[in-house]
Design a protein around this motif. Structure first.
Motif, mmCIF file in Angstrom:
data_model
loop_
_atom_site.group_PDB
_atom_site.id
_atom_site.type_symbol
_atom_site.label_atom_id
_atom_site.label_comp_id
_atom_site.label_asym_id
_atom_site.label_seq_id
_atom_site.Cartn_x
_atom_site.Cartn_y
_atom_site.Cartn_z
ATOM 1 N N GLU A 300 0.799 -1.232 0.000
ATOM 2 C CA GLU A 300 0.000 0.000 0.000
ATOM 3 C C GLU A 300 0.832 1.284 0.000
ATOM 4 O O GLU A 300 0.298 2.370 -0.049
ATOM 5 C CB GLU A 300 -0.941 0.006 1.212
ATOM 6 N N VAL A 301 2.146 1.138 0.090
ATOM 7 C CA VAL A 301 2.958 2.356 0.143
ATOM 8 C C VAL A 301 3.406 2.752 -1.266
ATOM 9 O O VAL A 301 3.503 1.904 -2.150
ATOM 10 C CB VAL A 301 4.202 2.178 1.051
ATOM 11 N N GLU A 365 5.704 3.275 6.414
ATOM 12 C CA GLU A 365 4.496 3.211 7.257
ATOM 13 C C GLU A 365 4.761 3.846 8.618
ATOM 14 O O GLU A 365 3.936 4.600 9.131
ATOM 15 C CB GLU A 365 4.012 1.761 7.403
ATOM 16 N N THR A 370 1.718 6.811 3.366
ATOM 17 C CA THR A 370 0.923 5.811 2.661
ATOM 18 C C THR A 370 0.214 6.504 1.524
ATOM 19 O O THR A 370 0.147 7.727 1.498
ATOM 20 C CB THR A 370 -0.134 5.156 3.576
#
Ligand code: SF4
Length: 371
Positions: A300-301, A365, A370
């Motif tokens: 998700e980054v 994170e 993000t």
């Protein structure tokens, strides 16, 4: 004098009114949303919710479900309640299903009032019910189902015919003081579609739902949609998009997200910068890129990972990325933030990249980065 700033977007967004589709705002300054449509029988609640869960996991913002029968209408309440993303009921001809969808708590309804005009007062009643519940309506004009009157007037589904039809449909609601509307004017020909949306964008301030209808199988449909949406979005036109593919709906979402990310209209997530390979390649670049992509799927980054086949452009690109590999002589030089951190044998490239990517992602994170 410094270098001019690199533009991060191609055009200012067209000014449109903002409507609220459940928890997702559409239009105005809201993030351009990605939609898809389920392919299950809506009356099969379990299968439909399962597919909605898959769409949600793939990043879909809004989902549409078809509602051609009473059984489908009866299923809407549970589906609308259990879905994690707003549900739009897609209805043709049957005013009673529109009321059912509004009662069921659907976030919006897709219905063309021109379809139900013969039921006389029904348009007025729908406008009233939608107004009271703040349920927006999408008017969806499609080349394939253009009003007979307009087909006769224009001879075929021209951009002008699509726009006239859409504005007439909207006027049927406007007469009753209802304006929580978004509009689509879909055509399978991207050139007609782009012209129709340009004209519609100039003629009203409703938020626009972009779509190339019947775009075809995945490869052709992806390209048609990317080209058409790209043209419009680069001019600031478009508030929500649906890629139509003859492929599983989650594929539509992936393509839609990628189109928005490509134009910086959605924050980028994982990006693999891989070379096309050529006669200089000293490693199987396709295989390597595929393995790295598979290994990092779901991250998700906003990580940029370069996979390069040789040392010509390899080190340069790899250095520009967060993480990268430049291959050569059966080895891979692993770069992190521009520095070679190690050289590993070819057989260890994938696992090393994945390992390093995880470390960077954990750091991002921890730093609150993000996408
Ligand atoms: Fe060819 Fe090397 Fe460029 Fe890849 S990085 S395309 S192998 S020159």
């Amino acid at each position: 004098l410094g270098m001019p700033a690199v533009p991060t977007k191609l055009a200012d967004r067209r000014v449109s009114r903002k409507i609220q589709v459940g928890k997702v705002a559409v239009g105005g300054d809201s993030q351009i949303s990605v939609q898809s449509m389920t392919t299950t029988r809506t009356s099969d609640i379990g299968a439909t919710l399962q597919q909605i869960a898959e769409l949600t996991a793939s990043g879909c913002d809004i989902v549409r479900v078809a509602c051609p029968t009473q059984d489908d209408a009866d299923a809407l309440a549970v589906i609308a309640k259990k879905s994690q993303i707003p549900v739009i009921a897609d209805i043709h001809f049957q005013p009673k299903y529109v009321f059912a969808a509004i009662d069921a708590g659907c976030a919006a309804v897709r219905v063309n009032p021109g379809n139900i005009k013969q039921f006389d007062d029904k348009v007025k009643e729908i406008a009233k019910a939608a107004n009271e519940t703040r349920t927006p309506i999408r008017i969806g004009v499609n080349a394939g189902s253009l009003d007979a009157r307009l087909l006769k007037k224009y001879g075929k589904a021209t951009p002008e015919a699509l726009v006239e039809s859409a504005l007439w449909e909207a006027s049927l609601f406007e007469e009753h003081g209802f304006g929580d509307i978004k509009i689509s004017v879909k055509h399978n020909d991207p050139v007609v579609m782009v012209n129709a949306y340009r004209q519609l964008a100039a003629a009203c301030d409703y938020p626009l739902h972009l779509g190339v209808t019947e775009a075809g199988p995945a490869f052709q449909g992806t390209i048609k949609s990317a080209v058409a949406f790209g043209a419009l979005l680069s001019e600031g036109i478009g508030d929500t998009i649906r890629v139509s593919l003859s492929a599983p709906p989650a594929e539509e979402v992936k393509v839609g997200i990628q189109i928005l990310e490509s134009l910086n209209l959605k924050p980028r997530r994982l990006e693999i910068v891989s070379c096309p390979s050529c006669g200089r390649a000293q490693v199987d670049v396709y295989k390597l890129a595929e393995e790295v992509t598979a290994g990092l799927e779901g991250m998700e980054v906003p990580l940029r990972v370069a996979v390069m086949g040789c040392v010509v452009n390899g080190p340069g690109e790899a250095r520009e990325a967060d993480l990268g590999v430049a291959s050569g002589n059966g080895k891979g030089q692993i770069f992190v933030k521009g520095e070679v951190i190690k050289t590993v044998p070819e057989s260890k490239i994938v696992e090393t990249l994945i390992e390093e990517a995880m470390k960077i992602a954990a750091q991002m994170e921890a730093d609150g980065i993000t996408s």
